[in-house]
Design an enzyme around this catalytic site. Structure first.
Site, PDB file in Angstrom:
ATOM      1  N   GLU A  38      31.229  32.600  34.949  1.00  0.00           N
ATOM      2  CA  GLU A  38      30.049  33.448  34.842  1.00  0.00           C
ATOM      3  C   GLU A  38      29.139  33.046  33.680  1.00  0.00           C
ATOM      4  O   GLU A  38      29.620  32.849  32.559  1.00  0.00           O
ATOM      5  CB  GLU A  38      30.493  34.901  34.622  1.00  0.00           C
ATOM      6  CG  GLU A  38      31.579  35.374  35.578  1.00  0.00           C
ATOM      7  CD  GLU A  38      32.214  36.671  35.125  1.00  0.00           C
ATOM      8  OE1 GLU A  38      31.509  37.488  34.481  1.00  0.00           O
ATOM      9  OE2 GLU A  38      33.411  36.873  35.392  1.00  0.00           O
TER      10      GLU A  38
ATOM     11  N   ASP B  81      41.336  35.795  31.390  1.00  0.00           N
ATOM     12  CA  ASP B  81      40.133  36.573  31.085  1.00  0.00           C
ATOM     13  C   ASP B  81      39.619  36.086  29.735  1.00  0.00           C
ATOM     14  O   ASP B  81      40.049  36.563  28.676  1.00  0.00           O
ATOM     15  CB  ASP B  81      40.460  38.071  31.047  1.00  0.00           C
ATOM     16  CG  ASP B  81      39.202  38.938  31.031  1.00  0.00           C
ATOM     17  OD1 ASP B  81      38.094  38.373  30.908  1.00  0.00           O
ATOM     18  OD2 ASP B  81      39.337  40.173  31.144  1.00  0.00           O
TER      19      ASP B  81
ATOM     20  N   HIS C 180      28.133  37.472  37.606  1.00  0.00           N
ATOM     21  CA  HIS C 180      29.602  37.504  37.729  1.00  0.00           C
ATOM     22  C   HIS C 180      30.058  36.729  38.973  1.00  0.00           C
ATOM     23  O   HIS C 180      30.642  37.304  39.900  1.00  0.00           O
ATOM     24  CB  HIS C 180      30.015  38.974  37.812  1.00  0.00           C
ATOM     25  CG  HIS C 180      31.445  39.272  37.539  1.00  0.00           C
ATOM     26  ND1 HIS C 180      32.491  38.506  38.020  1.00  0.00           N
ATOM     27  CD2 HIS C 180      32.022  40.281  36.831  1.00  0.00           C
ATOM     28  CE1 HIS C 180      33.629  39.031  37.637  1.00  0.00           C
ATOM     29  NE2 HIS C 180      33.376  40.118  36.913  1.00  0.00           N
TER      30      HIS C 180
ATOM     31  N   ARG D 107      33.077  43.713  45.848  1.00  0.00           N
ATOM     32  CA  ARG D 107      34.018  42.786  45.227  1.00  0.00           C
ATOM     33  C   ARG D 107      33.787  41.364  45.752  1.00  0.00           C
ATOM     34  O   ARG D 107      34.182  41.018  46.860  1.00  0.00           O
ATOM     35  CB  ARG D 107      35.458  43.216  45.515  1.00  0.00           C
ATOM     36  CG  ARG D 107      36.526  42.275  44.955  1.00  0.00           C
ATOM     37  CD  ARG D 107      36.587  42.310  43.451  1.00  0.00           C
ATOM     38  NE  ARG D 107      37.045  43.605  42.967  1.00  0.00           N
ATOM     39  CZ  ARG D 107      37.065  43.962  41.682  1.00  0.00           C
ATOM     40  NH1 ARG D 107      36.639  43.110  40.754  1.00  0.00           N
ATOM     41  NH2 ARG D 107      37.489  45.172  41.320  1.00  0.00           N
TER      42      ARG D 107
ATOM     43  N   ARG E 157      24.362  46.656  39.540  1.00  0.00           N
ATOM     44  CA  ARG E 157      25.126  46.254  40.724  1.00  0.00           C
ATOM     45  C   ARG E 157      25.397  47.414  41.686  1.00  0.00           C
ATOM     46  O   ARG E 157      25.912  47.188  42.783  1.00  0.00           O
ATOM     47  CB  ARG E 157      26.436  45.576  40.307  1.00  0.00           C
ATOM     48  CG  ARG E 157      27.389  46.484  39.552  1.00  0.00           C
ATOM     49  CD  ARG E 157      28.632  45.730  39.111  1.00  0.00           C
ATOM     50  NE  ARG E 157      29.620  46.655  38.543  1.00  0.00           N
ATOM     51  CZ  ARG E 157      30.917  46.403  38.493  1.00  0.00           C
ATOM     52  NH1 ARG E 157      31.403  45.279  38.981  1.00  0.00           N
ATOM     53  NH2 ARG E 157      31.749  47.279  37.969  1.00  0.00           N
TER      54      ARG E 157
END
Length: 290
Positions: free
Chosen positions: A266, A211, A167, A72, A98
Site C-alpha cells: 500500500e 503487518d 490499501h 474486502r 471507503r
C-alpha cells in the site's frame, strides 16, 4: 444518480459504462490493453485485468456488500485517517471514505487509455466524523497499467492533518511462495511485534502474519509464480505490507482462507509521514500498478 443517467451523462461507447451492482453502482473501464471495475461506493477499484491475464487485484469471495461495511479486497481508500482514529476509537476504522458513496465528476479518453474521476465533499454526515471542509478527488487512469490518484483539497480556513492509504490487495497464487522485492535496507514499524526494525533481506517472504509500515518511497515488485507485479507510488513516504496470516484471517468472516491468495502493498501517509494540508492547498497520494 442512477446507472441510466450516468451512462447518458458520462458513458463513453466501448470505453466506460455504468450498471447496478449489489447496493451500489459500478463503472467498467476498458482500454486497448486492460479492463477495470470501480464501485462508486467507496470509490473502490474492484478489478484490474490486463488482456489475457488473471485479475491483478484480489477481492475476497466472502466479501460483504452492505452500506456501512468496507469491501474486502480491491483498493479500499483509507482516509482521512489510517487505522483506528488517533483520539476516538469508536469512529470508523480507516476513516469514512471507503464507506461513503462518491459522485462521478468526469470521464475522458486519451490516445492510450481512459480516465474516471470521482469526488467526495464535506457534508452533514462527514462533519460529524471529521469537522473540516474538504474535497476529495479520486482519478483512475487505465491503459496497460492502472494508476489511482487520491487528491485531498483543504476547503477550510484552517489546516488539517490527513493520514491515508491506497490499501491495494493483490491477487497471488500462494502467500507461502510469493516474494516482495524493493525493501532491502528499509526501516519499518512492525505492528505485530510492536517494534522498529530494518529489513536486511533482498526479498521479503511470508507464511505468517505480516503487518509492517516501511519508511520507503521506491518501487516494489511482487514476484509470484507466473508473473511479477510492479507497484510504484507518489506522495507517499510509507509503504504498508500486510497479510493477516491464518489465525487472524479465520476470525475475519469476509476473508477466512482467502488470506492464502492475497498480499497488500500500500502507498500510505502514516507515522511521521502524516500530511498537514494548509487552507486552500492540496496533496495527492498515488499508486501505479502494472
Amino acid at each position: 444518480m442512477n446507472p441510466e443517467t450516468l451512462n447518458t451523462q458520462f458513458g463513453i461507447q466501448n470505453k466506460i459504462s455504468f450498471k447496478a451492482f449489489e447496493h451500489t453502482t459500478i463503472a467498467t473501464l476498458k482500454s486497448e490493453q486492460a479492463t477495470a471495475v470501480v464501485s462508486l461506493y467507496g470509490a473502490h477499484v474492484l478489478s484490474f485485468t490486463p488482456n489475457n491475464e488473471e485479475d491483478v487485484l484480489f477481492v475476497s469471495p466472502h466479501a460483504v456488500y452492505n452500506e456501512g461495511k468496507a469491501i474486502r479486497g480491491g483498493i479500499p481508500i483509507c482516509w482521512p485517517w489510517f487505522n483506528v482514529h488517533p483520539l476516538d476509537k469508536s469512529l470508523p476504522s480507516h476513516g469514512f471514505a471507503r464507506i461513503s458513496t462518491w459522485s462521478v465528476i468526469s470521464t475522458n479518453t486519451s490516445y492510450d487509455g481512459v480516465q474516471l474521476e470521482l469526488g467526495l465533499s464535506a457534508n452533514s454526515d462527514t462533519i460529524k466524523l471529521w469537522p473540516y471542509q474538504f474535497e476529495a478527488r479520486l482519478k483512475i487512469s487505465l491503459n496497460d497499467k492502472l494508476t489511482v490518484e487520491l487528491t485531498t483539497i483543504n476547503k477550510d480556513d484552517k489546516p488539517f492533518d490527513v493520514s491515508a492509504a491506497l490499501h491495494s490487495y493483490f491477487n497471488i497464487s500462494d502467500i507461502n511462495t510469493v516474494a516482495l522485492e524493493g525493501l532491502e535496507g528499509m526501516t519499518y514499524m512492525d505492528d505485530v511485534a510492536n517494534c522498529d526494525s530494518t529489513q536486511h533481506e533482498k526479498e521479503l517472504r511470508f507464511g505468517r502474519r505480516a503487518d509492517r509500515r516501511y519508511k520507503a518511497v521506491g518501487t516494489t515488485i511482487i514476484k509470484d509464480a507466473n508473473r511479477n507485479i510492479e507497484v510504484t507510488k507518489g506522495g507517499s513516504g510509507i509503504t504498508v505490507v500486510w497479510n493477516p496470516g491464518e489465525e487472524l484471517a479465520m476470525q475475519m468472516p469476509d476473508l477466512l482462507d482467502g488470506y492464502k491468495n492475497m498480499l497488500c502493498v500500500e502507498a500510505a501517509n502514516s507515522l511521521d509521514d502524516t500530511i498537514t494540508i494548509q487552507a486552500g492547498k492540496q496533496h495527492t497520494l498515488s499508486t501505479t500498478i502494472g
